[in-house]
Design a protein around this motif. Structure first.
Motif, PDB file in Angstrom:
ATOM      1  N   PHE A   1       1.128   4.127  -2.906  1.00  0.00           N
ATOM      2  CA  PHE A   1       0.889   5.551  -2.606  1.00  0.00           C
ATOM      3  C   PHE A   1       2.090   6.401  -3.039  1.00  0.00           C
ATOM      4  CE2 PHE A   1      -2.776   5.916   0.683  1.00  0.00           C
ATOM      5  CZ  PHE A   1      -3.601   5.252  -0.204  1.00  0.00           C
TER       6      PHE A   1
ATOM      7  N   ARG B   1       0.827  -1.224   0.000  1.00  0.00           N
ATOM      8  CA  ARG B   1       0.000   0.000   0.000  1.00  0.00           C
ATOM      9  C   ARG B   1       0.860   1.273   0.000  1.00  0.00           C
ATOM     10  NH1 ARG B   1      -5.313   0.767   0.512  1.00  0.00           N
ATOM     11  NH2 ARG B   1      -5.994   2.787   1.221  1.00  0.00           N
TER      12      ARG B   1
ATOM     13  N   ARG C   1      -2.224  20.072   1.051  1.00  0.00           N
ATOM     14  CA  ARG C   1      -2.426  20.022   2.502  1.00  0.00           C
ATOM     15  C   ARG C   1      -2.291  18.601   3.029  1.00  0.00           C
ATOM     16  NH1 ARG C   1      -7.541  24.038   2.230  1.00  0.00           N
ATOM     17  NH2 ARG C   1      -6.425  25.994   2.489  1.00  0.00           N
ATOM     18  N   GLU C   2      -2.736  17.633   2.219  1.00  0.00           N
ATOM     19  CA  GLU C   2      -2.726  16.245   2.683  1.00  0.00           C
ATOM     20  C   GLU C   2      -1.337  15.617   2.595  1.00  0.00           C
ATOM     21  OE1 GLU C   2      -5.246  14.399   3.998  1.00  0.00           O
ATOM     22  OE2 GLU C   2      -6.497  16.197   3.957  1.00  0.00           O
ATOM     23  N   LEU C   3      -0.573  15.986   1.561  1.00  0.00           N
ATOM     24  CA  LEU C   3       0.659  15.240   1.282  1.00  0.00           C
ATOM     25  C   LEU C   3       1.948  16.024   1.518  1.00  0.00           C
ATOM     26  CD1 LEU C   3      -0.556  13.572  -2.040  1.00  0.00           C
ATOM     27  CD2 LEU C   3      -0.479  12.525   0.189  1.00  0.00           C
TER      28      LEU C   3
ATOM     29  N   ALA D   1     -14.767  14.838 -10.550  1.00  0.00           N
ATOM     30  CA  ALA D   1     -14.697  14.263  -9.188  1.00  0.00           C
ATOM     31  C   ALA D   1     -14.205  15.277  -8.167  1.00  0.00           C
ATOM     32  CB  ALA D   1     -13.817  12.993  -9.173  1.00  0.00           C
ATOM     33  N   LEU D   2     -14.700  16.513  -8.292  1.00  0.00           N
ATOM     34  CA  LEU D   2     -14.327  17.529  -7.300  1.00  0.00           C
ATOM     35  C   LEU D   2     -15.025  17.223  -5.984  1.00  0.00           C
ATOM     36  CD1 LEU D   2     -14.581  20.806  -9.428  1.00  0.00           C
ATOM     37  CD2 LEU D   2     -12.510  19.604  -8.730  1.00  0.00           C
ATOM     38  N   PHE D   3     -14.392  17.594  -4.874  1.00  0.00           N
ATOM     39  CA  PHE D   3     -15.015  17.373  -3.561  1.00  0.00           C
ATOM     40  C   PHE D   3     -16.085  18.459  -3.373  1.00  0.00           C
ATOM     41  CE2 PHE D   3     -10.511  15.896  -2.855  1.00  0.00           C
ATOM     42  CZ  PHE D   3     -10.824  14.572  -3.121  1.00  0.00           C
TER      43      PHE D   3
ATOM     44  N   PHE E   1      -6.169  20.705  -1.696  1.00  0.00           N
ATOM     45  CA  PHE E   1      -6.334  19.421  -0.992  1.00  0.00           C
ATOM     46  C   PHE E   1      -5.079  18.535  -1.026  1.00  0.00           C
ATOM     47  CE2 PHE E   1      -7.676  15.017  -0.623  1.00  0.00           C
ATOM     48  CZ  PHE E   1      -8.488  15.041   0.495  1.00  0.00           C
TER      49      PHE E   1
ATOM     50  N   ARG F   1       1.770   6.778  -6.709  1.00  0.00           N
ATOM     51  CA  ARG F   1       0.657   7.682  -7.054  1.00  0.00           C
ATOM     52  C   ARG F   1       1.017   9.145  -6.842  1.00  0.00           C
ATOM     53  NH1 ARG F   1      -4.310   4.374  -4.364  1.00  0.00           N
ATOM     54  NH2 ARG F   1      -4.398   2.688  -5.885  1.00  0.00           N
ATOM     55  N   ARG F   2       2.023   9.392  -5.997  1.00  0.00           N
ATOM     56  CA  ARG F   2       2.444  10.782  -5.811  1.00  0.00           C
ATOM     57  C   ARG F   2       3.070  11.339  -7.089  1.00  0.00           C
ATOM     58  NH1 ARG F   2       4.314  12.458   0.126  1.00  0.00           N
ATOM     59  NH2 ARG F   2       2.749  11.348   1.295  1.00  0.00           N
TER      60      ARG F   2
ATOM     61  N   MET G   1      -4.526  12.613 -11.842  1.00  0.00           N
ATOM     62  CA  MET G   1      -5.562  12.039 -12.694  1.00  0.00           C
ATOM     63  C   MET G   1      -6.768  12.968 -12.788  1.00  0.00           C
ATOM     64  SD  MET G   1      -7.034   8.256 -12.874  1.00  0.00           S
ATOM     65  CE  MET G   1      -8.448   7.823 -13.856  1.00  0.00           C
TER      66      MET G   1
ATOM     67  N   ARG H   1      -6.196  20.658  -9.966  1.00  0.00           N
ATOM     68  CA  ARG H   1      -5.950  19.799  -8.805  1.00  0.00           C
ATOM     69  C   ARG H   1      -5.024  18.634  -9.182  1.00  0.00           C
ATOM     70  NH1 ARG H   1     -10.969  16.754  -6.136  1.00  0.00           N
ATOM     71  NH2 ARG H   1     -10.655  15.481  -7.985  1.00  0.00           N
TER      72      ARG H   1
ATOM     73  N   MET I   1       1.715  10.701  -9.931  1.00  0.00           N
ATOM     74  CA  MET I   1       0.630  10.722 -10.922  1.00  0.00           C
ATOM     75  C   MET I   1      -0.404  11.791 -10.568  1.00  0.00           C
ATOM     76  SD  MET I   1      -0.286   6.698 -11.023  1.00  0.00           S
ATOM     77  CE  MET I   1       0.971   5.431 -11.020  1.00  0.00           C
TER      78      MET I   1
ATOM     79  N   ASP J   1     -17.929  19.347  -0.984  1.00  0.00           N
ATOM     80  CA  ASP J   1     -18.020  20.136   0.253  1.00  0.00           C
ATOM     81  C   ASP J   1     -16.875  21.137   0.388  1.00  0.00           C
ATOM     82  OD1 ASP J   1     -16.273  17.991   0.460  1.00  0.00           O
ATOM     83  OD2 ASP J   1     -16.474  17.847   2.633  1.00  0.00           O
TER      84      ASP J   1
END
Lengths: 267, 273
Positions: free
Chosen positions: A78, A74, A108-110, A92-94, A105, A81-82, A86, A154, A84, A96
């Motif tokens: 991951f 996993r 901030r996450e990565l 497929a926007l969030f 996003f 995928r960093r 897509m 994004r 990549m 909220d």
């Protein structure tokens, strides 16, 4: 470092006993825009999911930057995928999060970047897709074309080496289609990335692709530059490229004899 | 003879189909139970993020907890009032109407508080969680997250799980408090039971360990069950409008039955221990 950033080697994939891909070979050279084309249900999007490691092949392998995707754990997937980005078919926007927060996003996450730097980077990415002025809007306030452009901003937020596009032109008006078309090529060249486009829009794809693979019946039916394929005499490619109604891909879905079915009252 | 053989063969086919149908359904249920348990363990494993970035959990506490306050408070008020009315009706026959405070408090703290809160939570917050996650799946938002190397269980599931686990015991406590208040308003000002007797009997007979702590334990267990069922149903929903709608319905049905079943099991254990 190999010249191909993604390599698909003798790949077969299927489920419920049915093979969708039967020994596919493809190569995606660094810095190029490569398209995968084919009819609906030919498994084009599944190929992107195999490259992204979301599903595992039945046989064969996909290598990204020299690493076999399905052999990674996993954390390994991951890490791959960093590299990549897509763009999904409908963005497929969030829903909220605002446009700004959607692009911010992955940062901030990565990453541990300070908020001030994230702000500048997000505005730069949005400026690249022409939507800096829309950063306060919510996804529900965007048109289809704008949503696709935000999703593109994004997808390139962390400057990926590989950008994958799933049907980027589907359902767009001609102006938005032209804008997306231009953005795919210019962003690919500006970032020095490799773009993989899955599409069945011949005109737009041929305009920006360096190389095209045609997938039909689970195999690569044809491949070459857009110019070569336009001249191709292969029946499938000819039918697809020129949008002919009937040909190797029949107009009629396989069915029982027409006359006997009409006379027989049972369904 | 031929007809006899045909009937026999048709009967055999029907029985085989019936039995294989039962078998298929059983396997599907067991598979879902296993998948749900797996999601539960993964949620616990990937929960670190929910506490490191507590604002994610706080946001969900607002949506699941704070936004459920109105329905909880109004329901509790009416439940408390009805309990007092019904309780008084029975107790006065035995000349012990002063015990109305104990009856209301014990019913709420031991049973109705945790159970009704869990049922209301499943209907209000549980369905919202299932529909939200189901739609995130349908619109490929979860796939997008995965492709960005962000774990959806850590980012989406775990904060909602902990928000439910934190919110529900607080909501159950509020339910009991407001219910007691509703019972008081009916028993004392309306019926005329002595206020001192109402509160003093309650104080003397409600035990912290046996009643309040047991009620809290129940609400925590119900919180884990209801939130996890809602999350799993959303996560497992087929990515279609019909799939999300069925998943939402299943959340209410399975949560309600689970809460009532668990209530019996927990009460039995608490009676013995």
């Amino acid at each position: 470092m190999t010249s191909n950033i993604v390599e698909i080697d003798n790949l077969s994939f299927g489920y419920k006993g049915r093979l969708l891909h039967k020994g596919i070979n493809m190569a995606f050279p660094r810095g190029k825009v490569v398209a995968i084309m084919g009819g609906s249900g030919s498994g084009k999007t599944t190929l992107l999911r195999l490259i992204g490691g979301q599903i595992k092949p039945t046989q064969g392998e996909v290598r990204v930057d020299g690493k076999v995707v399905h052999e990674q754990d996993r954390d390994g997937i991951f890490l791959l995928r960093r590299k990549m980005g897509m763009l999904f078919q409908h963005g497929a926007l969030f829903t909220d999060l605002s446009v700004f927060d959607n692009v911010a996003f992955p940062m901030r996450e990565l990453t541990d970047l300070p908020e001030s730097m994230i702000r500048d980077l997000v505005l730069m990415k949005l400026n690249a897709v022409g939507l800096r002025g829309a950063h306060t809007l919510m996804p529900t306030e965007l048109s289809g074309g704008m949503a696709r452009r935000v999703a593109l901003a994004r997808a390139i937020a962390l400057d990926p080496c590989i950008i994958m596009y799933d049907e980027p032109f589907a359902g767009l008006d001609p102006i938005s289609m032209g804008v997306i078309c231009d953005l795919i090529r210019s962003l690919n060249d500006a970032l020095g990335a490799t773009s993989i486009i899955v599409s069945h829009d011949v005109k737009e794809t041929f305009l920006i692709a360096d190389y095209v693979y045609f997938v039909a019946d689970g195999v690569v039916a044809a491949e070459g530059t857009p110019h070569d394929l336009m001249q191709s005499t292969l029946p499938f490619v000819h039918q697809f490229v020129h949008g002919e109604k009937d040909g190797p891909v029949p107009f009629h879905y396989p069915a029982a004899n027409y006359q006997s079915e009409l006379l027989n009252q049972q369904l | 003879m031929n007809l006899k053989r045909m009937i026999k063969s048709n009967l055999l086919t029907s029985i085989t189909r019936f039995l294989s149908g039962i078998g298929y359904r059983m396997i599907a249920r067991v598979w879902r139970l296993g998948a749900g348990t797996r999601l539960f363990f993964l949620t616990i494993v990937y929960s670190g993020e929910s506490f490191r970035r507590f604002h994610l959990t706080l946001r969900e506490i607002y949506f699941t907890g704070v936004m459920s306050l109105l329905i909880i408070i109004v329901s509790a008020f009416f439940v408390g009032m009805v309990l007092a009315l019904q309780g008084y009706n029975t107790l006065q026959k035995y000349g012990s109407s002063e015990a109305i405070g104990v009856l209301v408090a014990l019913s709420l703290v031991r049973e109705l508080g945790p159970v009704v809160t869990a049922l209301l939570f499943a209907g209000r917050a549980g369905t919202a969680i299932t529909a939200e996650i189901g739609l995130m799946k349908t619109t490929e938002q979860l796939s997008a997250m995965e492709m960005m190397a962000v774990n959806p269980i850590a980012r989406v599931v775990a904060p909602r799980f902990w928000a439910g686990v934190i919110s529900m015991p607080i909501l159950a406590a509020l339910f009991s408090m407001v219910g007691v208040l509703g019972g008081y308003l009916v028993a004392v000002p309306l019926i005329g039971v002595d206020s001192g007797a109402f509160w003093s009997q309650m104080q003397a007979n409600v035990d912290v360990r046996d009643d309040i702590v047991n009620g809290v334990i129940k609400s925590v267990v119900f919180a884990v069950a209801c939130t996890m069922i809602a999350l799993f149903e959303g996560f497992d929903a087929p990515p279609t409008a019909e799939g999300v709608s069925h998943a939402t319905t299943r959340t209410v049905v399975i949560s309600s039955l689970t809460v009532l079943g668990l209530d019996f099991v927990l009460t039995s254990f608490m009676m013995v221990v």
